[in-house]
Design a protein around this motif. Sequence first.
Motif, short mmCIF file in Angstrom:
data_model
loop_
_atom_site.label_atom_id
_atom_site.label_comp_id
_atom_site.label_asym_id
_atom_site.label_seq_id
_atom_site.Cartn_x
_atom_site.Cartn_y
_atom_site.Cartn_z
N THR A 73 32.02 67.56 50.02
CA THR A 73 30.84 67.67 49.25
C THR A 73 29.67 68.52 49.70
N SER A 74 29.65 68.73 51.07
CA SER A 74 28.54 69.72 51.41
C SER A 74 28.88 71.28 51.24
N GLU A 75 27.78 71.93 51.31
CA GLU A 75 27.76 73.40 51.13
C GLU A 75 28.27 73.89 52.31
N ILE A 76 29.34 74.64 52.27
CA ILE A 76 29.79 75.53 53.32
C ILE A 76 29.11 76.70 53.83
N VAL A 77 28.48 76.98 54.70
CA VAL A 77 27.73 77.98 55.35
C VAL A 77 28.40 78.94 56.30
N ILE A 78 28.71 80.13 55.92
CA ILE A 78 29.19 81.12 57.11
C ILE A 78 28.11 81.98 57.64
N PRO A 79 27.84 81.89 58.70
CA PRO A 79 26.79 82.66 59.25
C PRO A 79 27.39 84.25 59.56
N GLU A 80 26.30 85.09 60.30
CA GLU A 80 26.78 86.38 60.51
C GLU A 80 27.86 86.10 61.61
N ASN A 81 28.58 87.31 61.67
CA ASN A 81 29.91 87.42 62.54
C ASN A 81 29.55 86.99 63.89
N GLU A 82 28.31 87.32 64.57
CA GLU A 82 28.16 87.35 66.07
C GLU A 82 27.94 85.74 66.30
N ILE A 83 27.34 85.02 65.18
CA ILE A 83 27.22 83.58 65.30
C ILE A 83 28.75 82.82 65.35
N VAL A 84 29.45 83.30 64.32
CA VAL A 84 30.81 82.74 63.97
C VAL A 84 31.82 82.93 65.41
N GLU A 85 31.66 84.14 65.88
CA GLU A 85 32.50 84.40 66.94
C GLU A 85 32.13 83.99 68.34
N PHE A 86 30.86 83.78 68.57
CA PHE A 86 30.32 83.71 69.73
C PHE A 86 29.40 82.46 70.00
N LYS A 87 29.41 81.66 69.10
CA LYS A 87 28.38 80.54 69.10
C LYS A 87 28.56 79.50 70.37
N GLU A 88 29.87 79.53 70.59
CA GLU A 88 30.29 78.53 72.02
C GLU A 88 29.69 79.14 73.22
N ALA A 89 30.04 80.59 73.28
CA ALA A 89 29.67 80.99 74.43
C ALA A 89 28.08 81.16 74.56
N LEU A 90 27.47 81.14 73.34
CA LEU A 90 25.97 81.20 73.23
C LEU A 90 25.24 79.95 73.98
#
Length: 353
Positions: free
Chosen positions: A301-318
């Motif tokens: 029921t939530s809106e799915i938001v996919i951010p820019e690729n750098e956040i998609v791929e490197f959020k955990e390292a960040l």
Amino acid sequence: MIKSNYKILGIMSGTSLDGIDIINVNFSFNKGWSFEILNAETIEYSKPWKSTLSQLVTLPMDQLEILDIKYTEYLASVILDFINNNSIKSIDFIASHGHTALHQPKNGLTYQIGNQQILAKKLHQKVICDFRVQDVLLGGQGAPLVPIGDRLLFNNYEYCLNLGGFANVSYELNNERIAFDICPVNIVLNHYVSTLGLDYDDKGQLASTGSLNKNLLIQLNEISFYNEQPPKSLGLEWVELNIFPLIDSYKLKIEDILRTYLEHIAIQISKILIKNKSQALVTGGGVYNDFLMKRIDGFSTSEIVIPENEIVEFKEALIFGLLGVLKERNEVNCLKSVTGAKRDHSSGVIYTI
């Protein structure tokens, strides 16, 4: 005086064995945290390293400790190449997660290789690492640790969902951050795709051609872990005991396994993303599985938001970089509401040159 700006490298290696994520980032504090990503790269594992890391849970402790040294040396060489290739001149410190070898919090054990003192010596840099051990010693799960970053960096989203080796989520509930592992994702999908000589199911195309096995789906959804209350976390050992034998007992075609398991993932995630008019920030390699994202979006029921690729791929390292910053400042980077530890604490080991 505590600084308000930090130039750091954040390092992460996840259970899906995609590679080593390295991010060069500036963190700034002015009433709240902000960040600027300067460089980011994933260094893929060679086939020998990928094979070795996939078998860590089978190694006796003495062999694991020897491998720990070799992996730390390898990690140092990879980080040094990144520094040189990007002509990075100034670093306050390196914050590294390492790679999880064992994760058995109920037995008081979590072990991430790559967190040895030689990392600082070889890089001639301060290193802050080994973020999980202290939390387990305090009675916590030692995972997930990313939610403190979700709260401090991405608090404009109701849910922060990561689709890596495992799906994990964090959100605020009664003024506390709640977070937990939902279910295995790429660690299962990639395991079965590998039998076809592939690293992953590109965009979920193979899964989309498979047939749904309703009996297997029912059994997967009935696994007791899904009824447990958080805090809770998963590891490869759990998957090998609870998921692989169940799936293998059905002797299905790979496409049918992928289709059925992907549906299982979407169902389990949709049970969490239930707030109406809410937004879920979704990151991790699973975002690139178009068929999986379509099924999650269809159930939730939530809106799915996919951010820019750098956040998609490197959020955990960040965010592990941010954990290092918080440890450097002696501020809380592990939340008891997330891990179940006895108290909030500032976790990690600091190695100087």
